[in-house]
Design a protein around this motif. Structure first.
Motif, PDB file in Angstrom:
ATOM      1  N   MET B 101       0.828  -1.216   0.000  1.00  0.00           N
ATOM      2  CA  MET B 101       0.000   0.000   0.000  1.00  0.00           C
ATOM      3  C   MET B 101       0.864   1.269   0.000  1.00  0.00           C
ATOM      4  O   MET B 101       0.540   2.249  -0.657  1.00  0.00           O
ATOM      5  CB  MET B 101      -0.940   0.013   1.204  1.00  0.00           C
ATOM      6  N   PHE B 102       1.978   1.204   0.734  1.00  0.00           N
ATOM      7  CA  PHE B 102       2.816   2.405   0.808  1.00  0.00           C
ATOM      8  C   PHE B 102       3.924   2.431  -0.251  1.00  0.00           C
ATOM      9  O   PHE B 102       4.751   3.329  -0.249  1.00  0.00           O
ATOM     10  CB  PHE B 102       3.399   2.564   2.211  1.00  0.00           C
ATOM     11  N   SER B 103       3.929   1.455  -1.123  1.00  0.00           N
ATOM     12  CA  SER B 103       4.854   1.530  -2.262  1.00  0.00           C
ATOM     13  C   SER B 103       4.224   2.482  -3.282  1.00  0.00           C
ATOM     14  O   SER B 103       3.116   2.973  -3.061  1.00  0.00           O
ATOM     15  CB  SER B 103       5.040   0.151  -2.893  1.00  0.00           C
ATOM     16  N   SER B 104       4.911   2.703  -4.397  1.00  0.00           N
ATOM     17  CA  SER B 104       4.331   3.642  -5.369  1.00  0.00           C
ATOM     18  C   SER B 104       3.271   2.974  -6.249  1.00  0.00           C
ATOM     19  O   SER B 104       2.826   3.560  -7.223  1.00  0.00           O
ATOM     20  CB  SER B 104       5.421   4.270  -6.226  1.00  0.00           C
ATOM     21  N   TRP B 105       2.883   1.786  -5.892  1.00  0.00           N
ATOM     22  CA  TRP B 105       1.829   1.090  -6.636  1.00  0.00           C
ATOM     23  C   TRP B 105       0.561   1.943  -6.704  1.00  0.00           C
ATOM     24  O   TRP B 105      -0.071   2.058  -7.753  1.00  0.00           O
ATOM     25  CB  TRP B 105       1.561  -0.259  -5.970  1.00  0.00           C
ATOM     26  N   GLY B 106       0.227   2.546  -5.562  1.00  0.00           N
ATOM     27  CA  GLY B 106      -0.989   3.361  -5.502  1.00  0.00           C
ATOM     28  C   GLY B 106      -0.959   4.531  -6.469  1.00  0.00           C
ATOM     29  O   GLY B 106      -1.989   4.923  -7.020  1.00  0.00           O
ATOM     30  N   THR B 107       0.221   5.077  -6.703  1.00  0.00           N
ATOM     31  CA  THR B 107       0.310   6.237  -7.595  1.00  0.00           C
ATOM     32  C   THR B 107       0.058   5.843  -9.044  1.00  0.00           C
ATOM     33  O   THR B 107      -0.226   6.678  -9.883  1.00  0.00           O
ATOM     34  CB  THR B 107       1.695   6.914  -7.510  1.00  0.00           C
ATOM     35  N   ILE B 114      -3.019  -0.386 -15.167  1.00  0.00           N
ATOM     36  CA  ILE B 114      -2.656  -1.732 -14.726  1.00  0.00           C
ATOM     37  C   ILE B 114      -3.441  -2.184 -13.497  1.00  0.00           C
ATOM     38  O   ILE B 114      -3.488  -3.366 -13.212  1.00  0.00           O
ATOM     39  CB  ILE B 114      -1.142  -1.898 -14.514  1.00  0.00           C
ATOM     40  N   ASN B 115      -4.059  -1.212 -12.815  1.00  0.00           N
ATOM     41  CA  ASN B 115      -4.930  -1.571 -11.701  1.00  0.00           C
ATOM     42  C   ASN B 115      -6.049  -2.499 -12.173  1.00  0.00           C
ATOM     43  O   ASN B 115      -6.454  -3.409 -11.463  1.00  0.00           O
ATOM     44  CB  ASN B 115      -5.527  -0.282 -11.125  1.00  0.00           C
ATOM     45  N   LEU B 116      -6.514  -2.250 -13.404  1.00  0.00           N
ATOM     46  CA  LEU B 116      -7.606  -3.062 -13.954  1.00  0.00           C
ATOM     47  C   LEU B 116      -7.158  -4.505 -14.184  1.00  0.00           C
ATOM     48  O   LEU B 116      -7.977  -5.408 -14.221  1.00  0.00           O
ATOM     49  CB  LEU B 116      -8.114  -2.467 -15.277  1.00  0.00           C
TER      50      LEU B 116
END
Lengths: 315, 681
Positions: B101-107, B114-116
């Motif tokens: 969650m705190f990686s840059s994945w959220g950004t 790619i979230n999809l």
């Protein structure tokens, strides 16, 4: 072979196997082996090229247009180019052009120290390129380090403009920064170099003035005047000033007269003209000139106006 | 915002009861929307959230943001469940969740789509694991549902690659267990034949839209010059190896950005909280287990693929596996595979280290000493990086304290308060990093195409037919540039864009309907561009058609030189637009003489035309557009795109997706009491 020896050998083999298995399962061993495997498989050269390609901005238009318009750079926008040149210099530290551009970015991002280091490195890599010397000289000059500025600018003046143009045209770094029509661009840049050479003389004159070396100043300015460089007014003015300081009032009178001939509203020139005349005994005309200077109150020909024109070339 | 446009277009139309298979408003004069529907995976029931929020009064942008956030957290929840299933320790799973969650994945939510792909993928692997351990209906249904979403969203090839690699690793490391797993599956399938058949049917049905798009690529009508540019393959969706190489994972760039200059954090930069490196370093001190080696192998294999041409894997796969010719942007593997797998590996490091006993004082002190060395080493490493953040050192210091307490058994990692402590550890550095990201983020005024009114018919582009502001891309002297401008469209419009003089083309394209008296045949193989340019520039009363059959029956004499074509700019007694939506348009005409009507919306073989209810052939007029002859008198003309079968498939699939999700939710709630009972026992 006796049963005992067979047993002993099996035991040794088994314990060796166990040891091997134990070692192979150690985290540090596995990660090291994996690292070595990747080191062997991965094509680092390709990876470098990909890194450089990725870092290359889509367009250099902002950089070129802002520089051409003599506007100040938006630090956020400039950062993209800075990162690109930084990446290039990381992988190709011997590319003088990239090192120079990194210096250019450092300068406009406000880090003059790093900019000077970059330009010095660029000079070491390619001492025959005019702009590296000039840009370094400009920074030294702006920092008030006149001795160093003069040294670097003198070296800049010794460079061959043709070699500079050749270097630009053969550079992959400058390629996106220059116009599509290379011939026209080369013509324009040759003119630009010529003008900047003249600016070098202007900076040398100012440098000597600030260092209090009127004799050197007159030498340099004489050369510039003889070749009818731009900013003649400035050269005459400082020559007049230096001659006045050397108490060579006749010479001062001549230079300052030439100066006001080029710019009849140069208040400072009129003031020193008046002072020179007074020193030569012509009190009445001298006072007149000083009064005129007071009326004009013009800063034309003052060191500040020339210094404003000094800026880094985009190299 | 990724896919903002496509999702908006779909959602707004579906909310009006239109299943948008054609997009008449796209910049290239209209085109099939199938390609973009495949990108977003329109059957995903979670898009319903946007519709609901918009109906509740939210702006589309806000609704879209809410959807992105909700979907993201659904994905994170899936990751947590997966980690929990994998480690069987809630706090370790919680740590993995926080690290992701705190990686840059959220950004990435604001950068790519790619979230999809990630969300259904992570849930798929959760369901696989759960179903392998305990074959239950809910897990099987979950597997089916996630697979259905995956095969209908963007390109399922990323997933296929991950799945194949995963399967390969399973065979390598868990071959013996596979027999047990498969036999339990067989028992389940025998027991639940009906469910298996229904799920298989649903999955097969979900595969159809993808197959349809794939076959469209062979037909040659659709072109993707930006993608297909240099590919030798016949299918327009195919890519050249060079295109694939561009988007690989750039390790040096990533490593460079992991530690230094984090105060310059920007969107799209890869980042992980510093705490993860401490966990990674612990890996050097542990004895690896099979699970860790499995994860490491999976990670390495995907990394080798993600490196594209910097490693030999992709060249081999491109040559021998067909689907590798159809997707690019391999750097996405970094985000939805390497990052989560790396985090799982790090979490496993900690779990293994803590579970290794440390029973006696000697081993506890040894662990503390090793931990001190490790933390010290990391601190020194950080200090050698350019502009390290102060919070990084804080995390390292506090982490040492935490680990010392853990090793000396002063606190227990299973304690319920641990997740709260972990939040502090994991979030400390990211808070500083994301503050920098907010400061550095560029505010880009991106013109979203569907933020402009597009749902209602307009006769011309802009507001004033006399003076129009065109947004049409001008075909310039450089063909290559034009190609780059056009990402997706029809081959005929691409031809015009590349060849017709820009200003003439713009002027012609201003109007949707032009009425001609005369028609001339123009062979596709011998198109006279100068003739077209001249006719368009002078608005001559002649249309060019590419079908000789239209002329044989209908052509009038090419006469009346100098007479101009009639441009329709508003409803009149002679010409009225009765109905318009994305897929069709209905007109009422009442001309005094026979006219040839050109509808400046791209021609495509999927279009049908009806005059007074009778189907008529549509001619390809003026190279790229639709045209037909109209007899004098009152006529009702209808242009319609797509077959009923395709619409039925769309609605059917939407219903099936909804049904499967609803069943999944019902089963989930039904299984909750059992799960609670089991955990209580």
């Amino acid at each position: 072979m006796s049963a005992a020896r067979v047993h002993e050998k099996t035991l040794t083999g088994k314990s060796l196997m166990d040891l091997g298995r134990h070692v192979a399962r150690q985290g540090i061993v596995v990660y090291l082996l994996l690292f070595l495997l990747f080191h062997w498989i991965v094509d680092y050269e390709r990876l470098e090229i990909k890194t450089l390609n990725r870092a290359t901005p889509l367009s250099f238009e902002y950089l070129t247009k802002t520089a051409e318009a003599h506007e100040s750079f938006d630090k956020k926008k400039l950062k993209e180019f800075f990162l690109y040149f930084k990446t290039v210099t990381h992988y190709r530290p011997d590319m003088a052009d990239a090192v120079g551009m990194l210096g250019f970015c450092y300068y406009h991002l406000g880090d003059s120290q790093k900019a000077m280091e970059a330009y010095q490195k660029a000079i070491d890599l390619n001492p025959s390129f005019f702009w590296f010397h000039y840009n370094l000289g400009v920074i030294y000059f702006q920092k008030g380090r006149y001795e160093e500025a003069i040294k670097v600018l003198r070296r800049a003046l010794k460079t061959d403009p043709l070699k500079t143009v050749e270097f630009i045209l053969s550079s992959r770094i400058y390629l996106p920064l220059i116009s599509k029509d290379k011939e026209k661009w080369a013509e324009a840049v040759t003119g630009q170099i010529e003008k900047t050479y003249q600016k070098c003389y202007g900076m040398l004159v100012l440098g000597y003035y600030y260092l209090g070396k009127p004799a050197d100043l007159i030498n340099v300015a004489n050369y510039a005047v003889a070749r009818r460089f731009a900013d003649l007014e400035m050269f005459y003015y400082y020559m007049g000033l230096s001659a006045y300081q050397l108490k060579e009032y006749e010479k001062a009178l001549y230079f300052l007269k030439e100066c006001v001939r080029v710019n009849p509203v140069n208040a400072e020139a009129f003031r020193y003209l008046g002072l020179s005349l007074k020193s030569l005994g012509n009190q009445e005309v001298g006072d007149k000139m000083i009064k005129k200077a007071e009326i004009l109150h013009d800063d034309q020909g003052s060191p500040v106006s020339f210094e404003k024109k000094i800026e880094l070339g985009m190299f | 915002m990724p896919y903002y446009n496509h999702i908006k277009f779909y959602v707004e139309n579906i909310a009006r009861g239109i299943y948008p298979l054609w997009d008449p408003s796209c910049s290239w004069g209209g085109g099939p929307n199938e390609f973009f529907l495949r990108r977003i995976g329109e059957f995903n029931p979670f898009f319903g959230l946007i519709v609901l929020l918009v109906k509740a009064g939210f702006s589309y942008t806000s609704a879209y943001f809410v959807f992105l956030a909700v979907y993201y957290f659904i994905g994170l929840l899936g990751f947590f469940k997966l980690a929990e299933h994998l480690f069987r320790e809630t706090n370790v799973a919680c740590l993995a969740y926080l690290l992701l969650m705190f990686s840059s994945w959220g950004t990435k939510l604001f950068d790519t789509y790619i979230n999809l792909i990630f969300v259904p993928m992570v849930w798929f692997f959760y369901f696989v694991l759960a179903f392998s351990r305990k074959p239950e209906r809910i897990f099987f249904l979950g597997l089916t549902f996630t697979l259905m979403i995956i095969v209908t969203t963007y390109l399922p090839f990323y997933f296929m690659t991950v799945l194949l690699t995963f399967f390969l690793c399973v065979v390598l490391f868990y071959f013996k267990d596979l027999k047990i797993v498969f036999s339990s599956w067989v028992v389940f399938f025998k027991r639940d034949k009906a469910l298996m058949i229904l799920c298989s049917l649903a999955l097969l049905l979900a595969l159809l839209p993808g197959v349809l798009l794939y076959t469209q690529g062979f037909q040659g009508e659709i072109v993707l010059p930006g993608r297909h540019f240099e590919s030798a393959l016949r299918n327009e969706m195919a890519l050249d190896m060079k295109e694939i190489q561009v988007g690989g994972i750039i390790i040096p760039e990533i490593l460079e950005g992991l530690f230094s200059n984090l105060h310059e954090m920007r969107l799209n930069r890869f980042y992980m909280p510093v705490f993860v490196y401490i966990l990674f370093l612990i890996g050097a001190l542990i004895k690896m287990n099979k699970r860790l080696i499995f994860l490491l192998t999976l990670f390495s294999c995907v990394l080798l693929i993600g490196l594209t041409d910097a490693a030999p894997a992709v060249q081999f796969l491109y040559k021998y596996i067909f689907y590798f010719k159809y997707f690019r942007n391999f750097n996405y593997f970094l985000w939805f595979v390497l990052l989560p797998v790396f985090i799982l590996m790090c979490a496993e490091h900690l779990r293994l280290f803590l579970s290794n006993g440390l029973k006696d004082k000697k081993s506890q002190y040894r662990a503390v000493v090793l931990s001190a060395g490790l933390h010290m080493g990391l601190a020194v490493f950080l200090s050698r990086q350019e502009n390290s953040l102060i919070s990084s050192y804080w995390v390292v210091g506090l982490s040492f304290v935490l680990f010392t307490f853990l090793f000396l058994k002063k606190i227990n990692f299973q304690h319920p308060s641990i997740p709260l402590i972990l939040i502090g550890f994991v979030a400390l550095q990211p808070l500083q990093v994301y503050q920098a990201l907010e400061r550095n983020a560029d505010v880009v005024e991106y013109p979203y195409e569907y933020d402009r009114p597009y749902l209602n018919f307009v006769y011309f582009k802009g507001n004033n037919p006399e003076k129009l502001v065109m947004d049409w891309p001008i075909a310039d002297e450089s063909v290559a540039r034009t190609r780059l401008k056009m990402y997706y469209g029809l081959n005929t419009i691409q031809f015009l864009l590349e060849n017709i003089q820009g200003d003439i083309f713009e002027e012609y394209m201003r109007f949707k309907f032009i009425v001609y008296d005369h028609v001339a045949y123009m062979d596709d193989k011998n198109i006279s561009l100068s003739k077209i340019e001249k006719a368009w520039a002078q608005n001559r009363n002649i249309a060019f058609v590419s079908s000789a059959s239209v002329l044989l029956d209908e052509v009038g004499p090419v006469a009346g030189e100098g007479a101009t074509a009639r441009v329709m700019t508003k409803d009149t007694l002679e010409f009225q637009v009765i109905k318009f939506d994305m897929n069709s348009i209905k007109l009422k005409t009442n001309f005094s003489s026979r006219k040839f009507l050109v509808y400046n919306d791209n021609f495509h073989s999927g279009w049908q035309a009806f005059v007074d209810g009778k189907r008529v052939d549509i001619a390809r007029a003026n190279v790229a557009f639709k045209g037909l002859w109209l007899e004098p008198g009152e006529r009702m003309v209808c242009f319609r795109y797509g077959t009923w079968g395709r619409y039925f498939l769309g609605y059917l699939l939407s219903a099936v997706f909804m049904g499967v999700l609803a069943s999944l939710v019902v089963l989930w709630f039904r299984s909750r009491p059992c799960a609670l009972k089991e955990s209580a026992l």
